[in-house]
Design a protein around this motif. Structure first.
Motif, PDB file in Angstrom:
ATOM      1  N   PHE A 497       0.814  -1.218   0.000  1.00 58.30           N
ATOM      2  CA  PHE A 497       0.000   0.000   0.000  1.00 58.30           C
ATOM      3  C   PHE A 497       0.851   1.274   0.000  1.00 58.30           C
ATOM      4  CE2 PHE A 497      -3.146  -2.974   1.910  1.00 58.30           C
ATOM      5  CZ  PHE A 497      -4.187  -2.765   1.015  1.00 58.30           C
ATOM      6  N   THR A 498       2.124   1.148  -0.245  1.00 61.07           N
ATOM      7  CA  THR A 498       3.014   2.313  -0.186  1.00 61.07           C
ATOM      8  C   THR A 498       2.583   3.419  -1.142  1.00 61.07           C
ATOM      9  OG1 THR A 498       4.857   0.830   0.359  1.00 61.07           O
ATOM     10  CG2 THR A 498       5.412   3.071  -0.338  1.00 61.07           C
ATOM     11  N   SER A 499       2.117   3.053  -2.332  1.00 63.96           N
ATOM     12  CA  SER A 499       1.763   4.058  -3.342  1.00 63.96           C
ATOM     13  C   SER A 499       0.304   4.506  -3.252  1.00 63.96           C
ATOM     14  CB  SER A 499       2.038   3.503  -4.747  1.00 63.96           C
ATOM     15  OG  SER A 499       1.310   2.313  -4.966  1.00 63.96           O
ATOM     16  N   PHE A 500      -0.439   4.028  -2.224  1.00 67.72           N
ATOM     17  CA  PHE A 500      -1.834   4.441  -2.043  1.00 67.72           C
ATOM     18  C   PHE A 500      -1.847   5.684  -1.150  1.00 67.72           C
ATOM     19  CE2 PHE A 500      -2.183   0.273  -3.662  1.00 67.72           C
ATOM     20  CZ  PHE A 500      -3.469   0.075  -4.139  1.00 67.72           C
ATOM     21  N   TYR A 501      -1.534   6.822  -1.763  1.00 70.26           N
ATOM     22  CA  TYR A 501      -1.290   8.041  -0.993  1.00 70.26           C
ATOM     23  C   TYR A 501      -2.541   8.629  -0.349  1.00 70.26           C
ATOM     24  CZ  TYR A 501       3.160   7.845  -3.485  1.00 70.26           C
ATOM     25  OH  TYR A 501       4.374   7.436  -3.990  1.00 70.26           O
ATOM     26  N   ASN A 502      -3.724   8.251  -0.809  1.00 73.11           N
ATOM     27  CA  ASN A 502      -4.962   8.796  -0.260  1.00 73.11           C
ATOM     28  C   ASN A 502      -5.685   7.831   0.667  1.00 73.11           C
ATOM     29  OD1 ASN A 502      -4.990  11.392  -1.575  1.00 73.11           O
ATOM     30  ND2 ASN A 502      -5.356  10.300  -3.492  1.00 73.11           N
ATOM     31  N   LEU A 503      -5.098   6.668   0.919  1.00 71.32           N
ATOM     32  CA  LEU A 503      -5.731   5.684   1.797  1.00 71.32           C
ATOM     33  C   LEU A 503      -5.688   6.175   3.243  1.00 71.32           C
ATOM     34  CD1 LEU A 503      -7.070   2.895   1.899  1.00 71.32           C
ATOM     35  CD2 LEU A 503      -4.801   1.907   2.305  1.00 71.32           C
ATOM     36  N   LYS A 504      -6.862   6.445   3.814  1.00 74.26           N
ATOM     37  CA  LYS A 504      -6.948   6.997   5.167  1.00 74.26           C
ATOM     38  C   LYS A 504      -7.431   5.985   6.193  1.00 74.26           C
ATOM     39  CE  LYS A 504      -5.751  11.000   3.590  1.00 74.26           C
ATOM     40  NZ  LYS A 504      -4.364  11.482   3.823  1.00 74.26           N
ATOM     41  N   SER A 505      -8.231   5.018   5.763  1.00 75.89           N
ATOM     42  CA  SER A 505      -8.808   4.066   6.712  1.00 75.89           C
ATOM     43  C   SER A 505      -8.653   2.652   6.180  1.00 75.89           C
ATOM     44  CB  SER A 505     -10.292   4.387   6.926  1.00 75.89           C
ATOM     45  OG  SER A 505     -10.914   3.396   7.716  1.00 75.89           O
ATOM     46  N   LEU A 506      -8.096   1.765   7.014  1.00 78.58           N
ATOM     47  CA  LEU A 506      -7.879   0.366   6.637  1.00 78.58           C
ATOM     48  C   LEU A 506      -8.353  -0.529   7.772  1.00 78.58           C
ATOM     49  CD1 LEU A 506      -6.733  -1.761   4.707  1.00 78.58           C
ATOM     50  CD2 LEU A 506      -4.478  -1.390   5.753  1.00 78.58           C
ATOM     51  N   ASP A 507      -9.350  -1.371   7.479  1.00 80.49           N
ATOM     52  CA  ASP A 507      -9.922  -2.269   8.487  1.00 80.49           C
ATOM     53  C   ASP A 507      -9.504  -3.700   8.172  1.00 80.49           C
ATOM     54  OD1 ASP A 507     -11.380  -3.665  10.340  1.00 80.49           O
ATOM     55  OD2 ASP A 507     -13.291  -2.684   9.901  1.00 80.49           O
ATOM     56  N   LEU A 508      -8.630  -4.242   9.031  1.00 83.60           N
ATOM     57  CA  LEU A 508      -8.142  -5.621   8.891  1.00 83.60           C
ATOM     58  C   LEU A 508      -8.584  -6.483  10.069  1.00 83.60           C
ATOM     59  CD1 LEU A 508      -4.495  -4.811   7.729  1.00 83.60           C
ATOM     60  CD2 LEU A 508      -6.392  -5.576   6.291  1.00 83.60           C
ATOM     61  N   SER A 509      -9.596  -6.062  10.784  1.00 86.36           N
ATOM     62  CA  SER A 509     -10.026  -6.761  11.997  1.00 86.36           C
ATOM     63  C   SER A 509     -10.672  -8.109  11.676  1.00 86.36           C
ATOM     64  CB  SER A 509     -11.008  -5.885  12.777  1.00 86.36           C
ATOM     65  OG  SER A 509     -12.164  -5.609  12.007  1.00 86.36           O
ATOM     66  N   VAL A 510     -10.711  -8.966  12.685  1.00 85.49           N
ATOM     67  CA  VAL A 510     -11.343 -10.295  12.613  1.00 85.49           C
ATOM     68  C   VAL A 510     -10.767 -11.108  11.454  1.00 85.49           C
ATOM     69  CG1 VAL A 510     -13.535 -11.530  12.864  1.00 85.49           C
ATOM     70  CG2 VAL A 510     -13.442  -9.106  13.405  1.00 85.49           C
ATOM     71  N   ASN A 511      -9.454 -11.242  11.447  1.00 85.02           N
ATOM     72  CA  ASN A 511      -8.769 -12.105  10.497  1.00 85.02           C
ATOM     73  C   ASN A 511      -7.815 -13.011  11.272  1.00 85.02           C
ATOM     74  OD1 ASN A 511      -9.459 -11.493   7.538  1.00 85.02           O
ATOM     75  ND2 ASN A 511      -9.220  -9.426   8.394  1.00 85.02           N
ATOM     76  N   ARG A 512      -6.831 -13.601  10.575  1.00 78.09           N
ATOM     77  CA  ARG A 512      -5.874 -14.494  11.234  1.00 78.09           C
ATOM     78  C   ARG A 512      -4.441 -14.079  10.931  1.00 78.09           C
ATOM     79  NH1 ARG A 512      -8.656 -20.377   9.713  1.00 78.09           N
ATOM     80  NH2 ARG A 512     -10.644 -20.024  10.812  1.00 78.09           N
ATOM     81  N   LEU A 513      -4.243 -12.799  10.735  1.00 80.25           N
ATOM     82  CA  LEU A 513      -2.923 -12.290  10.375  1.00 80.25           C
ATOM     83  C   LEU A 513      -1.924 -12.505  11.504  1.00 80.25           C
ATOM     84  CD1 LEU A 513      -4.018  -8.927   8.714  1.00 80.25           C
ATOM     85  CD2 LEU A 513      -3.270 -11.013   7.540  1.00 80.25           C
ATOM     86  N   THR A 514      -0.767 -13.043  11.147  1.00 78.02           N
ATOM     87  CA  THR A 514       0.310 -13.241  12.124  1.00 78.02           C
ATOM     88  C   THR A 514       1.406 -12.200  11.962  1.00 78.02           C
ATOM     89  OG1 THR A 514       1.389 -14.807  10.624  1.00 78.02           O
ATOM     90  CG2 THR A 514      -0.112 -15.717  12.278  1.00 78.02           C
ATOM     91  N   SER A 515       1.405 -11.501  10.847  1.00 82.24           N
ATOM     92  CA  SER A 515       2.398 -10.452  10.607  1.00 82.24           C
ATOM     93  C   SER A 515       1.777  -9.392   9.711  1.00 82.24           C
ATOM     94  CB  SER A 515       3.667 -11.026   9.950  1.00 82.24           C
ATOM     95  OG  SER A 515       3.356 -11.575   8.673  1.00 82.24           O
ATOM     96  N   LEU A 516       2.448  -8.240   9.673  1.00 77.74           N
ATOM     97  CA  LEU A 516       1.930  -7.124   8.894  1.00 77.74           C
ATOM     98  C   LEU A 516       3.100  -6.420   8.225  1.00 77.74           C
ATOM     99  CD1 LEU A 516      -0.951  -5.909   8.514  1.00 77.74           C
ATOM    100  CD2 LEU A 516      -0.277  -4.153  10.139  1.00 77.74           C
ATOM    101  N   SER A 517       3.126  -6.493   6.912  1.00 77.41           N
ATOM    102  CA  SER A 517       4.188  -5.830   6.151  1.00 77.41           C
ATOM    103  C   SER A 517       3.577  -5.297   4.859  1.00 77.41           C
ATOM    104  CB  SER A 517       5.322  -6.813   5.847  1.00 77.41           C
ATOM    105  OG  SER A 517       6.350  -6.169   5.141  1.00 77.41           O
ATOM    106  N   LEU A 518       2.959  -4.109   4.982  1.00 71.74           N
ATOM    107  CA  LEU A 518       2.168  -3.572   3.883  1.00 71.74           C
ATOM    108  C   LEU A 518       2.751  -2.298   3.285  1.00 71.74           C
ATOM    109  CD1 LEU A 518      -1.365  -4.004   5.498  1.00 71.74           C
ATOM    110  CD2 LEU A 518      -0.193  -5.586   3.965  1.00 71.74           C
ATOM    111  N   TRP A 519       3.833  -1.791   3.875  1.00 72.59           N
ATOM    112  CA  TRP A 519       4.408  -0.541   3.390  1.00 72.59           C
ATOM    113  C   TRP A 519       5.933  -0.645   3.285  1.00 72.59           C
ATOM    114  CZ3 TRP A 519       0.709  -0.856   7.232  1.00 72.59           C
ATOM    115  CH2 TRP A 519      -0.557  -0.328   6.904  1.00 72.59           C
ATOM    116  N   ARG A 520       6.487  -0.061   2.231  1.00 74.62           N
ATOM    117  CA  ARG A 520       7.939   0.029   2.078  1.00 74.62           C
ATOM    118  C   ARG A 520       8.430   1.442   2.368  1.00 74.62           C
ATOM    119  NH1 ARG A 520       8.909  -0.065  -2.751  1.00 74.62           N
ATOM    120  NH2 ARG A 520       6.904  -0.515  -3.727  1.00 74.62           N
TER     121      ARG A 520
END
Length: 652
Positions: A497-520
């Motif tokens: 999501f590094t190039s998503f410059y206007n992204l203000k709200s991200l809902d990742l709740s109620v999942n099974r994520l063990t790690s988070l690496s979405l931006w460079r």
């Protein structure tokens, strides 16, 4: 001392004992407004300026109003006596107040006064009168209305009135607005409102009216009959034009479409929450039931109608001919019915329609030809369990702005698709800004699925097991502001999501994520929801990417480590960051060979010091053990080598 000064002091000394200090009024006076509300007053204060125009005596303990109480305030324009205990008004009490325009007597005990059957007297200049919430019944309200020639606005809501008599408003012929909602009105005598030639707004909602026949109030503009028990509404046959613009008939028991004025100015019609089975016929209920008479709705002119609500009825079909006169219609709600099909051809009269809601029906057949809905901006189709639509269905809506498709069974077409794919295309819709696809049992989101559609909000939540590829949101980099992936059972998410410059709200709740690496690099996300996942740590580079723009973070219900999240814990303690679920956010740390759960806000350095010491000690022991093993191995090899050489020498 001067003799004159001495005499003056003596006079003051003698007169002073006979002077009483001026009593201070408890009211707040500002310019010509006096606020005496909520002071537990039992009498009207007598120390106020005689020039006041507004007097607020609401929420006090006043019981009786007598002549002498307001003699000094004849200039009052607005008098508020709301929420007192007034049960007696001396006849003629308001007559001396020749400039009184607004009188609020609501929430008192005027039913006790009405029981005396005494007229309150002339209300010379009162234009607005509020008698709501007084328990009035029978003809009690007549005692206040008999002589009010200037009265234009009357509120009688929240009383116990059961009947509107033909002479109830004879003394108030200037009335323009009457509010009678929330009574128990059963009967309205003929001629009750006909003499009120200026009446434009009438509220009869929340009563027990069973029918309206021969409706003939030509001058009325707004009529609210909602929440009654009406089975029939019928207008008299006349060639004269009715001024009626707003008609609210929701929450009644209408079985058939009402008989509306033949010539009308209707702009708003609400028939929701009735028992409508058909829109083809209207007429007197007894005649319809006997099949002896049917007035076709085709002949009812609704050419000015802008809003029509038919939701929560029992309609099974809605022929396109029903809309033949509704060329101006902008909003149509037919949700929560029993419709099985909705078909509009290219000659559809609904070319001005901007919002269409056909959600929560039983639709199996949905067809729109080119230009059928050329102006449509908002379409609600949720709750129909569609498994298939024409792949290019939405491309025939040139102005579509918002699509609500929750609770269906749709699948998303890839960039290159064929009609046989059984999917719906959401690409190349240049006006689309809002797309809701939650609860569709989506299997996957194809690469560049929304290319060419400048989405602002995208909701893909509650599609458990959906596969989201790394390039699924390609093409939304410059537009996407809000993305919801809640409740999808995601174990990984490989999107950058590094190039998503206007992204203000991200809902990742109620999942099974063990790690988070979405931006460079730096993230633009201001609100991030990570609740109910399987996160143990949040990598330092992820925290670093977030901390520049992040304002709100949800992290509760994760098995976070207390001692491996130094960057995250530091972030959570920053004043500029809001953590709404901080009270339930916990983490784990080791203590005495056991894992202990504590609030993240309670983590201190000492919780991890003992653990760090243990870890260091273990590492030292391991290093020493390894070193000792190396030494022993070397020694063993040296000894073995010398013994071997010695044996060789003896043999020689």
């Amino acid at each position: 001392m001067d003799v004159r000064l001495w005499i003056l002091m003596l006079i003051v000394k003698q007169v002073a004992p006979f002077r009483r200090p001026a009593e201070l009024s408890p009211c707040h006076v500002l310019q010509k407004n006096a606020d005496c509300s909520n002071l537990n007053l039992q009498n009207i204060p007598a120390q106020l300026p005689s020039t006041i125009h507004t007097l607020d005596l609401s929420r006090n303990l006043l019981q009786n109003l007598t002549h002498d109480a307001l003699l000094a305030y004849s200039d009052v324009h607005r008098l508020n006596l709301h929420s007192n205990r007034i049960q007696f008004i001396q006849p003629g009490f308001f007559q001396a107040m020749s400039r009184l325009q607004v009188l609020d007597l609501s929430r008192n005990s005027l039913d006790l006064y009405g029981a005396l059957k005494t007229h309150v007297g002339r209300l010379t200049s009162v234009q607005s009168l509020d008698l709501s919430g007084n328990g009035l019944f029978g003809d009690m309200s007549d005692y206040f209305l008999q002589d009010a020639p200037a009265l234009t606005n009357l509120s009688l809501d929240g009383n116990s009135i059961t009947k509107i008599s033909s002479d109830m408003f004879n003394g108030s012929q200037a009335l323009e607005n009457i509010d009678l909602h929330n009574n128990v009105i059963i009967d309205i005598e003929d001629g009750a409102f006909e003499s009120l030639t200026h009446l434009s707004e009438l509220d009869l909602s929340i009563n027990s009216i069973s029918c309206i026949v021969d409706f003939n109030l030509f001058q009325l503009k707004t009529l609210n009959l909602s929440k009654n028990s009406m089975t029939n509404f019928q207008t008299i046959h006349s060639d004269l034009e009715f001024e009626l613009m707003y008609l609210d008939l929701r929450e009644n028991k209408l079985l058939y479409f009402p008989v509306l004025p033949q010539r009308n100015k209707l702009m708003y019609l609400d028939l929701s929450r009735n028992l409508l089975r058909s829109v083809n016929c209207s007429g007197p209920l007894e005649e319809l039931e006997n099949n002896s008479h049917c007035v076709s709705t085709k002949h009812q002119d609704l050419s000015r109608l802008l809003y029509l609500d038919l939701s929560y009825n029992q309609l099974k079909s809605l022929p396109s001919s029903f809309f033949s006169s509704m060329q101006a219609l902008e909003t149509l709600n037919i949700s929560n019915n029993c419709l099985e099909s909705f078909i509009l051809d290219g000659e559809s009269p609904l070319r001005s329609l901007k919002t269409l809601d056909i959600s929560f029906n039983s639709l199996q057949d949905l067809k729109l030809e080119e230009n059928a809905l050329a102006a449509l901006e908002v379409l609600h189709l949720q709750g129909n369990f569609f498994s298939a639509l024409d792949p290019g269905f939405f491309s025939r809506l040139p102005r579509i702005h918002s699509l609500h498709l929750q609770q269906n069974r749709l699948s998303i077409c890839p960039p290159r698709w064929s009609p046989a794919d059984g999917c719906v295309s959401f690409s190349s819709l240049p006006t689309l800004r809002y797309l809701y696809l939650s609860e569709n049992s989506l299997a996957s989101v194809p690469q560049a699925a929304f290319q060419g559609s400048p989405l602002l909000i995208l909701d893909l939540s509650l599609n458990p097991g959906v596969n989201i590829g790394a390039q699924a949101f390609s093409g939304l980099e410059t537009s996407l502001a809000h993305l919801s992936l809640r409740g999808n059972q995601l174990q990984t998410l490989d999107v950058d999501f590094t190039s998503f410059y206007n992204l203000k709200s991200l809902d990742l709740s109620v999942n099974r994520l063990t790690s988070l690496s979405l931006w460079r690099g730096d993230s633009s996300v201001e609100s991030l929801n990570l609740q109910n996942n399987s996160l143990v740590t949040l990598a330092p580079d992820t925290v670093s990417s977030l901390q520049k723009a992040l304002k709100t973070l949800y992290v509760g219900s994760n098995p976070l480590s207390c001692c491996r999240n130094a960057h995250l814990l530091t972030l959570l303690q920053q004043d500029q960051l809001s953590v709404p679920d901080i009270a339930v956010a916990t983490c784990w740390y080791g203590k005495d060979s056991e894992n202990v759960e504590i609030d993240v806000s309670a983590v201190r350095a000492e919780h991890c010091e003992s653990l760090d010491t243990k870890v260091l000690l273990i590492w030292v022991i391991v290093v020493l053990a390894l070193g000792l093993m190396v030494v022993l191995t070397v020694v063993f090899k040296l000894c073995h080598s010398r013994r071997h050489r010695f044996n060789r020498g003896i043999k020689a």
